[in-house]
Motif scaffolding. Structure first.
Motif, PDB file in Angstrom:
ATOM      1  N   THR A  31       0.846  -1.187   0.000  1.00  6.87           N
ATOM      2  CA  THR A  31       0.000   0.000   0.000  1.00  6.87           C
ATOM      3  C   THR A  31       0.885   1.242   0.000  1.00  6.87           C
ATOM      4  N   TYR A  48      -3.373   4.712  -0.698  1.00  7.42           N
ATOM      5  CA  TYR A  48      -3.859   3.959  -1.851  1.00  7.42           C
ATOM      6  C   TYR A  48      -3.634   2.488  -1.522  1.00  7.42           C
ATOM      7  N   ASN A  49      -4.588   1.641  -1.841  1.00 10.77           N
ATOM      8  CA  ASN A  49      -4.535   0.237  -1.427  1.00 10.77           C
ATOM      9  C   ASN A  49      -3.401  -0.555  -2.052  1.00 10.77           C
ATOM     10  N   TYR A  53      -0.848  -1.607 -10.537  1.00  8.83           N
ATOM     11  CA  TYR A  53      -2.191  -1.839 -11.058  1.00  8.83           C
ATOM     12  C   TYR A  53      -2.106  -2.429 -12.458  1.00  8.83           C
ATOM     13  N   VAL A  58      -8.751  -0.864 -10.601  1.00 13.68           N
ATOM     14  CA  VAL A  58      -9.417   0.255  -9.946  1.00 13.68           C
ATOM     15  C   VAL A  58      -8.492   0.795  -8.857  1.00 13.68           C
ATOM     16  N   THR A  60      -8.140   2.426  -5.552  1.00  9.12           N
ATOM     17  CA  THR A  60      -8.981   2.673  -4.380  1.00  9.12           C
ATOM     18  C   THR A  60      -8.104   3.179  -3.241  1.00  9.12           C
ATOM     19  N   LYS A  62      -8.204   6.171   0.428  1.00  7.74           N
ATOM     20  CA  LYS A  62      -8.937   7.148   1.222  1.00  7.74           C
ATOM     21  C   LYS A  62      -8.016   8.287   1.619  1.00  7.74           C
ATOM     22  N   PRO A 115     -13.373   8.730   0.540  1.00  3.72           N
ATOM     23  CA  PRO A 115     -12.975   7.527  -0.205  1.00  3.72           C
ATOM     24  C   PRO A 115     -12.616   7.864  -1.655  1.00  3.72           C
ATOM     25  N   ARG A 117     -12.124   6.107  -5.560  1.00  4.65           N
ATOM     26  CA  ARG A 117     -12.317   4.959  -6.454  1.00  4.65           C
ATOM     27  C   ARG A 117     -12.230   5.501  -7.878  1.00  4.65           C
ATOM     28  N   TYR A 119     -11.572   4.174 -11.806  1.00  2.00           N
ATOM     29  CA  TYR A 119     -11.476   3.041 -12.725  1.00  2.00           C
ATOM     30  C   TYR A 119     -10.506   3.375 -13.853  1.00  2.00           C
TER      31      TYR A 119
END
Length: 168
Positions: A31, A48-49, A53, A58, A60, A62, A115, A117, A119
């Motif tokens: 992360t 960021y998770n 990528y 996506v 994702t 917070k 949050p 998100r 794409y």
């Protein structure tokens, strides 16, 4: 391809082709956690998770507001592509903002969490390439921008890695 003939004119046919390099899913995908601030005015944490990528993934994460003493008007997330070509003495750099995505409109309060998100499949992205033959590279960045009421811009960039998981 060109066919040379002695008895008539040459035959020439051009055909476009491309190469797609499929890569394995990275085994380590940590992360991204960062803190950004202006002393005694603003302190935000964002996460960021993952850092890597695939092209249809996506983004994702917070954003958490720890301290807010300036009037933020809005916040946006942008994807930036940076290409460089050439050798060390003669390098050509080009930066393109591929998209801007408004994450927040209005002033946040202390303790608020936003949050994210985004794409990636809707954008024309290519995999990340680093120093191909020491002459060419393509890198991608997530750029988080905060704009205050006086139109001052505060931003933080984080490099991400994109990879191709399957043939397009």
């Amino acid at each position: 391809a060109t066919i040379s003939r002695n008895y008539s004119s040459n035959i020439t046919h051009e055909q476009d082709f491309w190469v797609q390099n499929i890569q394995k899913t990275p085994e380590v995908n940590t992360t991204i956690k960062m803190e950004v601030g202006i002393e005694e005015c603003l302190h935000i944490e964002f996460e960021y998770n993952q850092a890597k990528y695939h092209l249809n993934d996506v983004v994702t994460g917070k954003i958490y507001f720890v301290l807010v003493r300036i009037k933020i008007k809005h916040m946006e997330l942008a994807i930036i592509r940076r290409e460089s070509a050439g050798t060390s003495s003669n390098v050509y750099n080009e930066s393109d903002t591929l998209t801007k995505f408004e994450v927040m409109d209005g002033a946040p309060v202390r303790g608020e969490s936003i949050p994210i998100r985004l794409y990636l499949s809707g954008f024309e992205l290519t995999p990340t390439y680093r120093n191909i033959a020491q002459k060419y590279s393509v890198r991608y960045y997530l750029n988080l921008v905060l704009v205050d009421e006086e139109e001052r811009r505060y931003f933080k960039q984080q490099e991400i890695t994109l990879y191709r998981q399957e043939l397009a």
